[in-house]
Motif scaffolding. Structure first.
Motif, PDB file in Angstrom:
ATOM      1  N   ASN A  22      42.398  42.925   0.320  1.00  0.00           N
ATOM      2  CA  ASN A  22      42.996  42.975  -1.259  1.00  0.00           C
ATOM      3  C   ASN A  22      42.442  44.300  -1.870  1.00  0.00           C
ATOM      4  O   ASN A  22      43.438  44.701  -2.565  1.00  0.00           O
ATOM      5  CB  ASN A  22      42.555  42.082  -2.348  1.00  0.00           C
ATOM      6  CG  ASN A  22      43.066  40.629  -1.762  1.00  0.00           C
ATOM      7  OD1 ASN A  22      44.105  40.614  -1.317  1.00  0.00           O
ATOM      8  ND2 ASN A  22      42.434  39.462  -2.091  1.00  0.00           N
ATOM      9  N   ASP A  23      41.536  44.783  -1.381  1.00  0.00           N
ATOM     10  CA  ASP A  23      40.981  46.275  -1.994  1.00  0.00           C
ATOM     11  C   ASP A  23      41.817  47.461  -1.478  1.00  0.00           C
ATOM     12  O   ASP A  23      41.768  48.482  -2.160  1.00  0.00           O
ATOM     13  CB  ASP A  23      39.532  46.254  -1.779  1.00  0.00           C
ATOM     14  CG  ASP A  23      38.540  45.607  -2.556  1.00  0.00           C
ATOM     15  OD1 ASP A  23      39.087  45.135  -3.715  1.00  0.00           O
ATOM     16  OD2 ASP A  23      37.585  45.237  -2.034  1.00  0.00           O
ATOM     17  N   CYS A  24      42.482  47.236  -0.383  1.00  0.00           N
ATOM     18  CA  CYS A  24      43.106  48.453   0.258  1.00  0.00           C
ATOM     19  C   CYS A  24      44.556  48.653  -0.392  1.00  0.00           C
ATOM     20  O   CYS A  24      45.166  47.687  -0.600  1.00  0.00           O
ATOM     21  CB  CYS A  24      43.349  47.990   1.688  1.00  0.00           C
ATOM     22  SG  CYS A  24      41.655  48.060   2.717  1.00  0.00           S
ATOM     23  N   LYS A  25      44.564  50.029  -0.713  1.00  0.00           N
ATOM     24  CA  LYS A  25      45.820  50.407  -1.520  1.00  0.00           C
ATOM     25  C   LYS A  25      46.579  51.485  -0.436  1.00  0.00           C
ATOM     26  O   LYS A  25      45.805  52.356  -0.100  1.00  0.00           O
ATOM     27  CB  LYS A  25      45.457  50.818  -2.978  1.00  0.00           C
ATOM     28  CG  LYS A  25      44.576  49.920  -3.868  1.00  0.00           C
ATOM     29  CD  LYS A  25      45.166  48.808  -4.109  1.00  0.00           C
ATOM     30  CE  LYS A  25      44.679  47.960  -4.935  1.00  0.00           C
ATOM     31  NZ  LYS A  25      45.076  46.531  -5.283  1.00  0.00           N
ATOM     32  N   ALA A  26      47.802  51.335  -0.664  1.00  0.00           N
ATOM     33  CA  ALA A  26      48.646  52.398   0.182  1.00  0.00           C
ATOM     34  C   ALA A  26      48.434  53.813  -0.452  1.00  0.00           C
ATOM     35  O   ALA A  26      48.160  53.929  -1.577  1.00  0.00           O
ATOM     36  CB  ALA A  26      50.006  51.969   0.061  1.00  0.00           C
ATOM     37  N   GLY A  27      48.148  54.645   0.425  1.00  0.00           N
ATOM     38  CA  GLY A  27      47.707  55.941   0.130  1.00  0.00           C
ATOM     39  C   GLY A  27      47.236  56.771   1.270  1.00  0.00           C
ATOM     40  O   GLY A  27      47.187  56.310   2.435  1.00  0.00           O
ATOM     41  N   THR A  28      47.067  57.942   1.129  1.00  0.00           N
ATOM     42  CA  THR A  28      46.250  58.873   1.997  1.00  0.00           C
ATOM     43  C   THR A  28      44.964  59.479   1.612  1.00  0.00           C
ATOM     44  O   THR A  28      44.981  60.055   0.162  1.00  0.00           O
ATOM     45  CB  THR A  28      47.277  60.313   2.378  1.00  0.00           C
ATOM     46  OG1 THR A  28      48.725  59.571   2.609  1.00  0.00           O
ATOM     47  CG2 THR A  28      46.508  61.102   3.500  1.00  0.00           C
ATOM     48  N   TYR A  29      43.907  59.348   2.240  1.00  0.00           N
ATOM     49  CA  TYR A  29      42.416  59.540   1.679  1.00  0.00           C
ATOM     50  C   TYR A  29      42.183  60.508   2.729  1.00  0.00           C
ATOM     51  O   TYR A  29      42.219  60.301   3.973  1.00  0.00           O
ATOM     52  CB  TYR A  29      41.744  58.361   1.793  1.00  0.00           C
ATOM     53  CG  TYR A  29      42.144  57.167   1.069  1.00  0.00           C
ATOM     54  CD1 TYR A  29      42.007  56.981  -0.231  1.00  0.00           C
ATOM     55  CD2 TYR A  29      43.412  56.466   1.307  1.00  0.00           C
ATOM     56  CE1 TYR A  29      42.318  55.884  -0.960  1.00  0.00           C
ATOM     57  CE2 TYR A  29      43.746  55.370   0.663  1.00  0.00           C
ATOM     58  CZ  TYR A  29      43.483  55.221  -0.594  1.00  0.00           C
ATOM     59  OH  TYR A  29      44.072  54.132  -1.410  1.00  0.00           O
ATOM     60  N   ARG A  30      41.220  61.676   2.108  1.00  0.00           N
ATOM     61  CA  ARG A  30      40.908  62.699   2.805  1.00  0.00           C
ATOM     62  C   ARG A  30      39.444  62.912   2.908  1.00  0.00           C
ATOM     63  O   ARG A  30      38.783  62.932   1.754  1.00  0.00           O
ATOM     64  CB  ARG A  30      41.659  63.954   2.527  1.00  0.00           C
ATOM     65  CG  ARG A  30      41.402  65.067   3.432  1.00  0.00           C
ATOM     66  CD  ARG A  30      42.419  66.466   3.155  1.00  0.00           C
ATOM     67  NE  ARG A  30      42.269  66.695   1.515  1.00  0.00           N
ATOM     68  CZ  ARG A  30      43.644  67.286   1.360  1.00  0.00           C
ATOM     69  NH1 ARG A  30      44.536  67.566   1.993  1.00  0.00           N
ATOM     70  NH2 ARG A  30      43.532  67.479   0.094  1.00  0.00           N
ATOM     71  N   ALA A  31      38.717  63.318   3.998  1.00  0.00           N
ATOM     72  CA  ALA A  31      37.337  63.789   3.880  1.00  0.00           C
ATOM     73  C   ALA A  31      37.069  65.040   3.373  1.00  0.00           C
ATOM     74  O   ALA A  31      38.095  65.776   3.370  1.00  0.00           O
ATOM     75  CB  ALA A  31      36.730  63.443   5.145  1.00  0.00           C
ATOM     76  N   ALA A  32      35.935  65.466   3.195  1.00  0.00           N
ATOM     77  CA  ALA A  32      35.633  66.723   2.691  1.00  0.00           C
ATOM     78  C   ALA A  32      35.832  67.896   3.952  1.00  0.00           C
ATOM     79  O   ALA A  32      36.324  69.058   3.875  1.00  0.00           O
ATOM     80  CB  ALA A  32      33.908  66.981   2.447  1.00  0.00           C
TER      81      ALA A  32
END
Length: 420
Positions: A22-32
């Protein structure tokens, strides 16, 4: 007929704790450091789980046991480090092509950069929509503006589904023109990426409108007829058979090509002769190709009656001259080959690309060994069947860096090919 379909379904996910799902939301996540993960809904992942795709090609579902990430409201944690969500600018677009309304989406990274490359993604033979899928976001996460669209007869686009490369190229050219207008003042170079069947469509589109680059993944520089023949040759080689078997499937390919090119009027005597030879070979019943195996197993009466409806209903240009199109291009071209591609065997394509490069065309060719169609790594079983595991490491990054003209270092196991 399904020609060069790149999509392969994910395996059903193994349930994880509901809170993690339930915590996961669609999107794109980027590291430093520029690494990223794309999370998108998928029909093969039970809700509320999402499909994930990392830059290095790892793929799976957030509700799998042992998934390599955890989710919070606006971040994803990987190995204990929080990756923030990228705030893409997403603009729905409709455009006309040959009196047909098509639907697309422009995805832009944050900020306004007048030098940012713009790439139109020309997808393969699949009928599914690329809008909302992982590939557009995986390219945008690397600093590109990306235009994805539903080709005619798919998704929200009007028209009839077709595999006519000329018509699809007209649509792709109009897509690039529309993307340029929508992103005016916010991009520099603009061009195409084509996967699989897009290897036939994107180069042709680049002859119809101004394009600064063309990138191709696991496509063919060969006709659909040549594709069928090479698939059958690949099958007999995988079975450990010799030159007599190769010669037989070559004759089968020529016979079925005769039917296709004559609209099923001519070629029956040649096909009957090949059938007679095949009857004496126990392995012949397992030969498939793209279409020749199925045609050989139908009677002449059935082929005369329903052959066109069964095999020639998508307006394919069976003897399409892909080399002639590439000879017209002076646009920089990237071609990425899957070394063990069973759906689009690379022998003819590799030779044609090396000839073009030797003739002075601006062609970059990379090969990823031990990968199948779609740039999938795989596990091969004793019976020759394969289970795919992940997109090969380095492929997505190579595409992004090449389009940005920033290729440096190594890309997984990729080999940069040069003429011998």
């Amino acid at each position: 007929m399904k020609i060069l379909t790149a999509g392969i379904a994910l395996l059903a996910a193994v349930a994880a704790p509901a809170s993690a799902q339930n915590d996961c939301k669609a999107g794109t996540y980027r590291a430093a450091d520029g690494d990223f993960v794309v999370l998108v809904p998928s029909p093969v992942v039970p809700a509320p789980g999402l499909r994930y795709q990392f830059r290095d090609g790892r793929r799976g579902a957030t509700n799998e046991a042992g998934a390599p990430l955890t989710c919070q409201a606006e971040t994803v944690s990987v190995k204990g480090k929080a990756w923030p969500k990228i705030a893409f600018r997403e603009t729905p677009v409709t455009f006309d092509s040959l009196q047909t309304k098509l639907t697309g989406m422009l995805i832009e990274p944050p900020g306004a950069d007048p030098k940012r490359p713009l790439v139109v993604m020309v997808h393969g033979s699949e009928r599914t929509s690329p809008i909302g899928g992982p590939y557009g976001y995986a390219m945008a996460a690397q600093g590109l503006s990306v235009f994805v669209y539903d080709k005619r007869g798919t998704g929200a686009s009007e028209g009839d589904y077709t595999q006519n490369f000329e018509l699809l190229a007209e649509d792709a050219a109009k897509a690039l023109d529309s993307a340029r207008r929508t992103a005016a003042g916010r991009f520099g170079r603009a061009g195409f990426f084509g996967g699989s069947q897009g290897g036939w469509v994107a180069p042709r589109a680049a002859t119809l409108t101004r394009a600064d680059f063309v990138a191709i993944g696991f496509g063919l520089v060969a006709s659909p007829i040549e594709e069928d023949r090479e698939q059958m040759v690949s099958e007999v080689r995988a079975a450990g058979l010799g030159p007599d078997a190769e010669a037989l499937v070559d004759r089968l390919s020529k016979a079925t090509a005769g039917l296709l090119l004559s609209n099923f009027r001519d070629g029956y005597d040649a096909l009957d002769a090949v059938r007679t030879e095949m009857a004496a070979q126990p392995w012949a019943a397992k030969i498939e190709g793209e279409y020749s195996g199925a045609m050989a197993r139908l009677s002449d009466a059935d082929l005369r009656r329903i052959g066109r409806a069964r095999f020639d209903n998508l307006e394919l240009i069976w003897d399409y001259d892909a080399v002639a199109v590439l000879k017209k291009l002076d646009t920089p071209l990237l071609w990425v080959l899957a070394g063990e591609d069973r759906e689009a065997p690379i022998e003819t394509t590799r030779g044609a690309l090396m000839d073009l490069k030797a003739a002075g065309k601006p062609v970059d060719v990379y090969l990823f060994p031990e990968t199948d169609h779609g740039m999938w790594e795989y596990v091969q079983h004793p019976d020759g069947s394969r289970d795919v595991t992940r997109i090969t490491d380095g492929y997505l990054k190579l595409l992004g860096d090449w389009i940005k003209r920033d290729v440096r270092g190594t890309y997984g196991r990729a080999e940069h090919l040069t003429p011998r």
